[in-house]
Enzyme design. Structure first.
Site, short mmCIF file in Angstrom:
data_model
loop_
_atom_site.label_atom_id
_atom_site.label_comp_id
_atom_site.label_asym_id
_atom_site.label_seq_id
_atom_site.Cartn_x
_atom_site.Cartn_y
_atom_site.Cartn_z
N ARG A 23 3.44 6.33 34.22
CA ARG A 23 4.31 5.14 34.20
C ARG A 23 5.57 5.33 35.03
O ARG A 23 6.09 4.37 35.61
CB ARG A 23 4.66 4.78 32.75
N ILE A 49 9.04 -4.42 33.84
CA ILE A 49 7.77 -3.79 33.50
C ILE A 49 7.63 -3.92 32.00
O ILE A 49 8.57 -3.66 31.25
CB ILE A 49 7.74 -2.31 33.96
N SER A 50 6.47 -4.39 31.53
CA SER A 50 6.28 -4.65 30.10
C SER A 50 6.39 -3.37 29.28
O SER A 50 6.08 -2.27 29.76
CB SER A 50 4.90 -5.28 29.85
N ALA A 51 6.81 -3.52 28.04
CA ALA A 51 6.85 -2.39 27.11
C ALA A 51 5.43 -1.87 26.91
O ALA A 51 4.47 -2.65 26.88
CB ALA A 51 7.44 -2.82 25.78
N PRO A 52 5.26 -0.55 26.76
CA PRO A 52 3.92 0.01 26.57
C PRO A 52 3.13 -0.64 25.43
O PRO A 52 1.92 -0.85 25.56
CB PRO A 52 4.19 1.49 26.29
#
EC number: 2.1.1.77
Length: 203
Positions: A23, A49-52
């Site tokens: 990431r 960037i989206s949260a995991p």
């Protein structure tokens, strides 16, 4: 990060895919120390960037298997496309559409550097989909639309699944399924927060 996702019940195939994707390579240098925190992070141009955990949730709902053709709307830095590419395998294909030229270049560079040759990044209005490669087994939309864009419904294959955040004042993650006869169903999965989908069928 992976331990937390596993504790939340994330499918093992999704966990394995996320383990393989570095990431930090998909983040600006000044954000890389936060790469494995479970939070969305800025990547520039008012995008994130989206949260995991959200990547994991969407991939769980999509049920991607090897060899599938996938459309992503909103490339961002390319991270989500990389995770889906891992799930689709070397015989699968991911097309990801981004409207911001600088992010198109960023995603292409990041994906190339990370070794993902089965992902194609396209500069276009993602709310219109990508008809030239349709139909798609799976469609993932990483920005919120006021309603499900008709072109995306049309480009979803029979027995296909789309995951998309929908709403104006409040946003809901919606799973759209098309059965073998072409009938469409929608299922709300809960409240979310995403950046807006800009385009003909967005905001």
């Amino acid at each position: 990060m992976i331990r937390a996702l596993k504790a939340n019940g994330t499918d093992q195939r999704v966990l394995n895919a996320m383990k393989k994707v570095p990431r930090h390579l998909f983040l600006p240098e000044d954000m890389q120390s936060f790469a494995y925190a479970d939070t969305p992070l800025p990547i520039g141009y008012d995008q994130t960037i989206s949260a995991p955990h959200m990547v994991a949730i969407m991939c769980d709902l999509l049920k991607i298997t090897e060899g599938m053709t996938i459309l992503e709307i909103g490339s961002g830095s390319g991270y989500n496309a990389a995770v889906m590419a891992e799930l689709a395998g070397e015989n699968g294909k991911v097309y990801t559409v981004e409207r911001i030229p600088e992010l198109v270049d960023l995603a292409r560079n990041n994906l190339e550097r990370a070794g993902y040759s089965n992902v194609t990044v396209v500069h276009d209005d993602g709310s219109c989909g990508l008809p030239e490669h349709a139909p798609y087994d799976r469609i993932a939309v990483t920005s919120v639309a006021p309603e499900v864009p008709p072109p995306l419904r049309e480009q979803l294959s029979k027995n296909g699944i789309m995951v998309i955040p929908v709403g104006t004042q409040y946003q809901t993650l919606v799973v759209v399924k098309k059965d073998s006869k072409g009938n469409i169903t929608h299922k709300a999965m809960g409240e979310v927060i995403f950046v807006p989908l800009i385009g003909k069928y967005g905001f």
